[in-house]
Design a protein around this motif. Sequence first.
Motif, PDB file in Angstrom:
ATOM      1  N   ASP A 102      47.942  54.931  20.579  1.00  0.00           N
ATOM      2  CA  ASP A 102      46.954  53.993  21.118  1.00  0.00           C
ATOM      3  C   ASP A 102      46.663  54.280  22.589  1.00  0.00           C
ATOM      4  O   ASP A 102      45.511  54.334  23.008  1.00  0.00           O
ATOM      5  CB  ASP A 102      47.450  52.558  20.930  1.00  0.00           C
ATOM      6  CG  ASP A 102      46.442  51.535  21.404  1.00  0.00           C
ATOM      7  OD1 ASP A 102      45.283  51.585  20.948  1.00  0.00           O
ATOM      8  OD2 ASP A 102      46.811  50.691  22.242  1.00  0.00           O
ATOM      9  N   THR A 103      47.702  54.483  23.371  1.00  0.00           N
ATOM     10  CA  THR A 103      47.540  54.776  24.796  1.00  0.00           C
ATOM     11  C   THR A 103      46.778  56.086  24.996  1.00  0.00           C
ATOM     12  O   THR A 103      45.837  56.152  25.799  1.00  0.00           O
ATOM     13  CB  THR A 103      48.916  54.845  25.487  1.00  0.00           C
ATOM     14  OG1 THR A 103      49.562  53.583  25.349  1.00  0.00           O
ATOM     15  CG2 THR A 103      48.793  55.213  26.954  1.00  0.00           C
ATOM     16  N   SER A 104      47.162  57.108  24.250  1.00  0.00           N
ATOM     17  CA  SER A 104      46.506  58.412  24.391  1.00  0.00           C
ATOM     18  C   SER A 104      45.055  58.362  23.927  1.00  0.00           C
ATOM     19  O   SER A 104      44.169  58.945  24.565  1.00  0.00           O
ATOM     20  CB  SER A 104      47.281  59.479  23.613  1.00  0.00           C
ATOM     21  OG  SER A 104      48.556  59.649  24.189  1.00  0.00           O
ATOM     22  N   LEU A 105      44.808  57.672  22.844  1.00  0.00           N
ATOM     23  CA  LEU A 105      43.447  57.537  22.340  1.00  0.00           C
ATOM     24  C   LEU A 105      42.579  56.763  23.326  1.00  0.00           C
ATOM     25  O   LEU A 105      41.413  57.118  23.569  1.00  0.00           O
ATOM     26  CB  LEU A 105      43.460  56.843  20.980  1.00  0.00           C
ATOM     27  CG  LEU A 105      42.173  56.822  20.191  1.00  0.00           C
ATOM     28  CD1 LEU A 105      41.610  58.222  20.000  1.00  0.00           C
ATOM     29  CD2 LEU A 105      42.410  56.167  18.846  1.00  0.00           C
ATOM     30  N   ASN A 106      43.136  55.749  23.923  1.00  0.00           N
ATOM     31  CA  ASN A 106      42.410  54.986  24.937  1.00  0.00           C
ATOM     32  C   ASN A 106      42.015  55.883  26.109  1.00  0.00           C
ATOM     33  O   ASN A 106      40.903  55.789  26.631  1.00  0.00           O
ATOM     34  CB  ASN A 106      43.264  53.805  25.411  1.00  0.00           C
ATOM     35  CG  ASN A 106      42.507  52.896  26.350  1.00  0.00           C
ATOM     36  OD1 ASN A 106      41.372  52.520  26.081  1.00  0.00           O
ATOM     37  ND2 ASN A 106      43.138  52.550  27.464  1.00  0.00           N
ATOM     38  N   GLN A 107      42.909  56.763  26.528  1.00  0.00           N
ATOM     39  CA  GLN A 107      42.616  57.670  27.640  1.00  0.00           C
ATOM     40  C   GLN A 107      41.491  58.639  27.284  1.00  0.00           C
ATOM     41  O   GLN A 107      40.633  58.946  28.125  1.00  0.00           O
ATOM     42  CB  GLN A 107      43.874  58.437  28.061  1.00  0.00           C
ATOM     43  CG  GLN A 107      44.947  57.564  28.690  1.00  0.00           C
ATOM     44  CD  GLN A 107      44.418  56.840  29.913  1.00  0.00           C
ATOM     45  OE1 GLN A 107      43.835  57.435  30.813  1.00  0.00           O
ATOM     46  NE2 GLN A 107      44.612  55.534  29.956  1.00  0.00           N
ATOM     47  N   VAL A 108      41.475  59.112  26.043  1.00  0.00           N
ATOM     48  CA  VAL A 108      40.397  59.999  25.595  1.00  0.00           C
ATOM     49  C   VAL A 108      39.061  59.264  25.667  1.00  0.00           C
ATOM     50  O   VAL A 108      38.061  59.787  26.174  1.00  0.00           O
ATOM     51  CB  VAL A 108      40.651  60.513  24.159  1.00  0.00           C
ATOM     52  CG1 VAL A 108      39.418  61.200  23.590  1.00  0.00           C
ATOM     53  CG2 VAL A 108      41.841  61.456  24.121  1.00  0.00           C
ATOM     54  N   LEU A 109      39.046  58.044  25.166  1.00  0.00           N
ATOM     55  CA  LEU A 109      37.797  57.275  25.153  1.00  0.00           C
ATOM     56  C   LEU A 109      37.333  56.918  26.562  1.00  0.00           C
ATOM     57  O   LEU A 109      36.131  56.942  26.849  1.00  0.00           O
ATOM     58  CB  LEU A 109      37.962  56.024  24.289  1.00  0.00           C
ATOM     59  CG  LEU A 109      38.190  56.303  22.800  1.00  0.00           C
ATOM     60  CD1 LEU A 109      38.449  55.011  22.050  1.00  0.00           C
ATOM     61  CD2 LEU A 109      37.043  57.086  22.197  1.00  0.00           C
ATOM     62  N   LEU A 110      38.271  56.616  27.447  1.00  0.00           N
ATOM     63  CA  LEU A 110      37.905  56.360  28.844  1.00  0.00           C
ATOM     64  C   LEU A 110      37.310  57.613  29.487  1.00  0.00           C
ATOM     65  O   LEU A 110      36.319  57.536  30.218  1.00  0.00           O
ATOM     66  CB  LEU A 110      39.115  55.881  29.648  1.00  0.00           C
ATOM     67  CG  LEU A 110      39.586  54.462  29.383  1.00  0.00           C
ATOM     68  CD1 LEU A 110      40.886  54.189  30.132  1.00  0.00           C
ATOM     69  CD2 LEU A 110      38.524  53.454  29.777  1.00  0.00           C
ATOM     70  N   GLY A 111      37.912  58.751  29.207  1.00  0.00           N
ATOM     71  CA  GLY A 111      37.381  60.014  29.731  1.00  0.00           C
ATOM     72  C   GLY A 111      35.982  60.292  29.226  1.00  0.00           C
ATOM     73  O   GLY A 111      35.106  60.734  29.979  1.00  0.00           O
ATOM     74  N   LEU A 112      35.744  60.009  27.952  1.00  0.00           N
ATOM     75  CA  LEU A 112      34.410  60.187  27.386  1.00  0.00           C
ATOM     76  C   LEU A 112      33.410  59.262  28.059  1.00  0.00           C
ATOM     77  O   LEU A 112      32.303  59.680  28.408  1.00  0.00           O
ATOM     78  CB  LEU A 112      34.441  59.939  25.876  1.00  0.00           C
ATOM     79  CG  LEU A 112      33.092  59.976  25.164  1.00  0.00           C
ATOM     80  CD1 LEU A 112      32.430  61.346  25.318  1.00  0.00           C
ATOM     81  CD2 LEU A 112      33.264  59.616  23.699  1.00  0.00           C
TER      82      LEU A 112
ATOM     83  N   THR B 208      42.300  64.648  26.708  1.00  0.00           N
ATOM     84  CA  THR B 208      42.112  63.879  27.939  1.00  0.00           C
ATOM     85  C   THR B 208      42.143  64.800  29.155  1.00  0.00           C
ATOM     86  O   THR B 208      41.297  64.692  30.049  1.00  0.00           O
ATOM     87  CB  THR B 208      43.199  62.796  28.078  1.00  0.00           C
ATOM     88  OG1 THR B 208      43.079  61.885  26.984  1.00  0.00           O
ATOM     89  CG2 THR B 208      43.088  62.037  29.384  1.00  0.00           C
ATOM     90  N   ALA B 209      43.114  65.702  29.189  1.00  0.00           N
ATOM     91  CA  ALA B 209      43.222  66.639  30.313  1.00  0.00           C
ATOM     92  C   ALA B 209      41.989  67.545  30.389  1.00  0.00           C
ATOM     93  O   ALA B 209      41.485  67.824  31.482  1.00  0.00           O
ATOM     94  CB  ALA B 209      44.494  67.468  30.184  1.00  0.00           C
TER      95      ALA B 209
END
Length: 171
Positions: A136-146, A80-81
């Motif tokens: 779940d929270t971290s995966l959501n952030q990755v997908l939002l970034g994508l 995400t970063a």
Amino acid sequence: MFASLRFAPLFLLATSFVSAGVVVEKRSSTADIQTVFNTLKGYTDSILPQITALSAGGNASDDTVTPLINDLTAALDTATASLATLSPVEARKRQSNDDIANLVAGILTDVTNALDGLLADASSIPALGGLLAGVDTSLNQVLLGLEVLLAGVLNLVATLYVPPPFAFSHY
């Protein structure tokens, strides 16, 4: 000729002032995005088989699973970063988007399969609910970034994602 050598230092000095004041912004590319996900896949390919082995061997417990899930969460947060340092990609090739979507769908499938295997051992892993919420929270952030970087690519990921037959159905 001697006169031109005499002005060379002034030219270099002026050039350095001009170039110091100009900020050149490099546009991100799909290759930059793919690099982030290839790095994430490297981490997940190391972490997820360990989780699967613990679950399959009946050795899954808070003590054995927590560090691995924390490593998975940290890898997702790092992705995400890394995505946050990139700028949205405007001009893109369909093939590049397909490659990234396939890569992301594969990572999602691997994560889901590994974590789904832990649900049978949930009674011996009291912290599992909180750990999965963090993933779940971290995966959501990755997908939002994508999605910010490659608008619309998540639609393609969704069609490629293959969850296990009873993914997270134990809740």
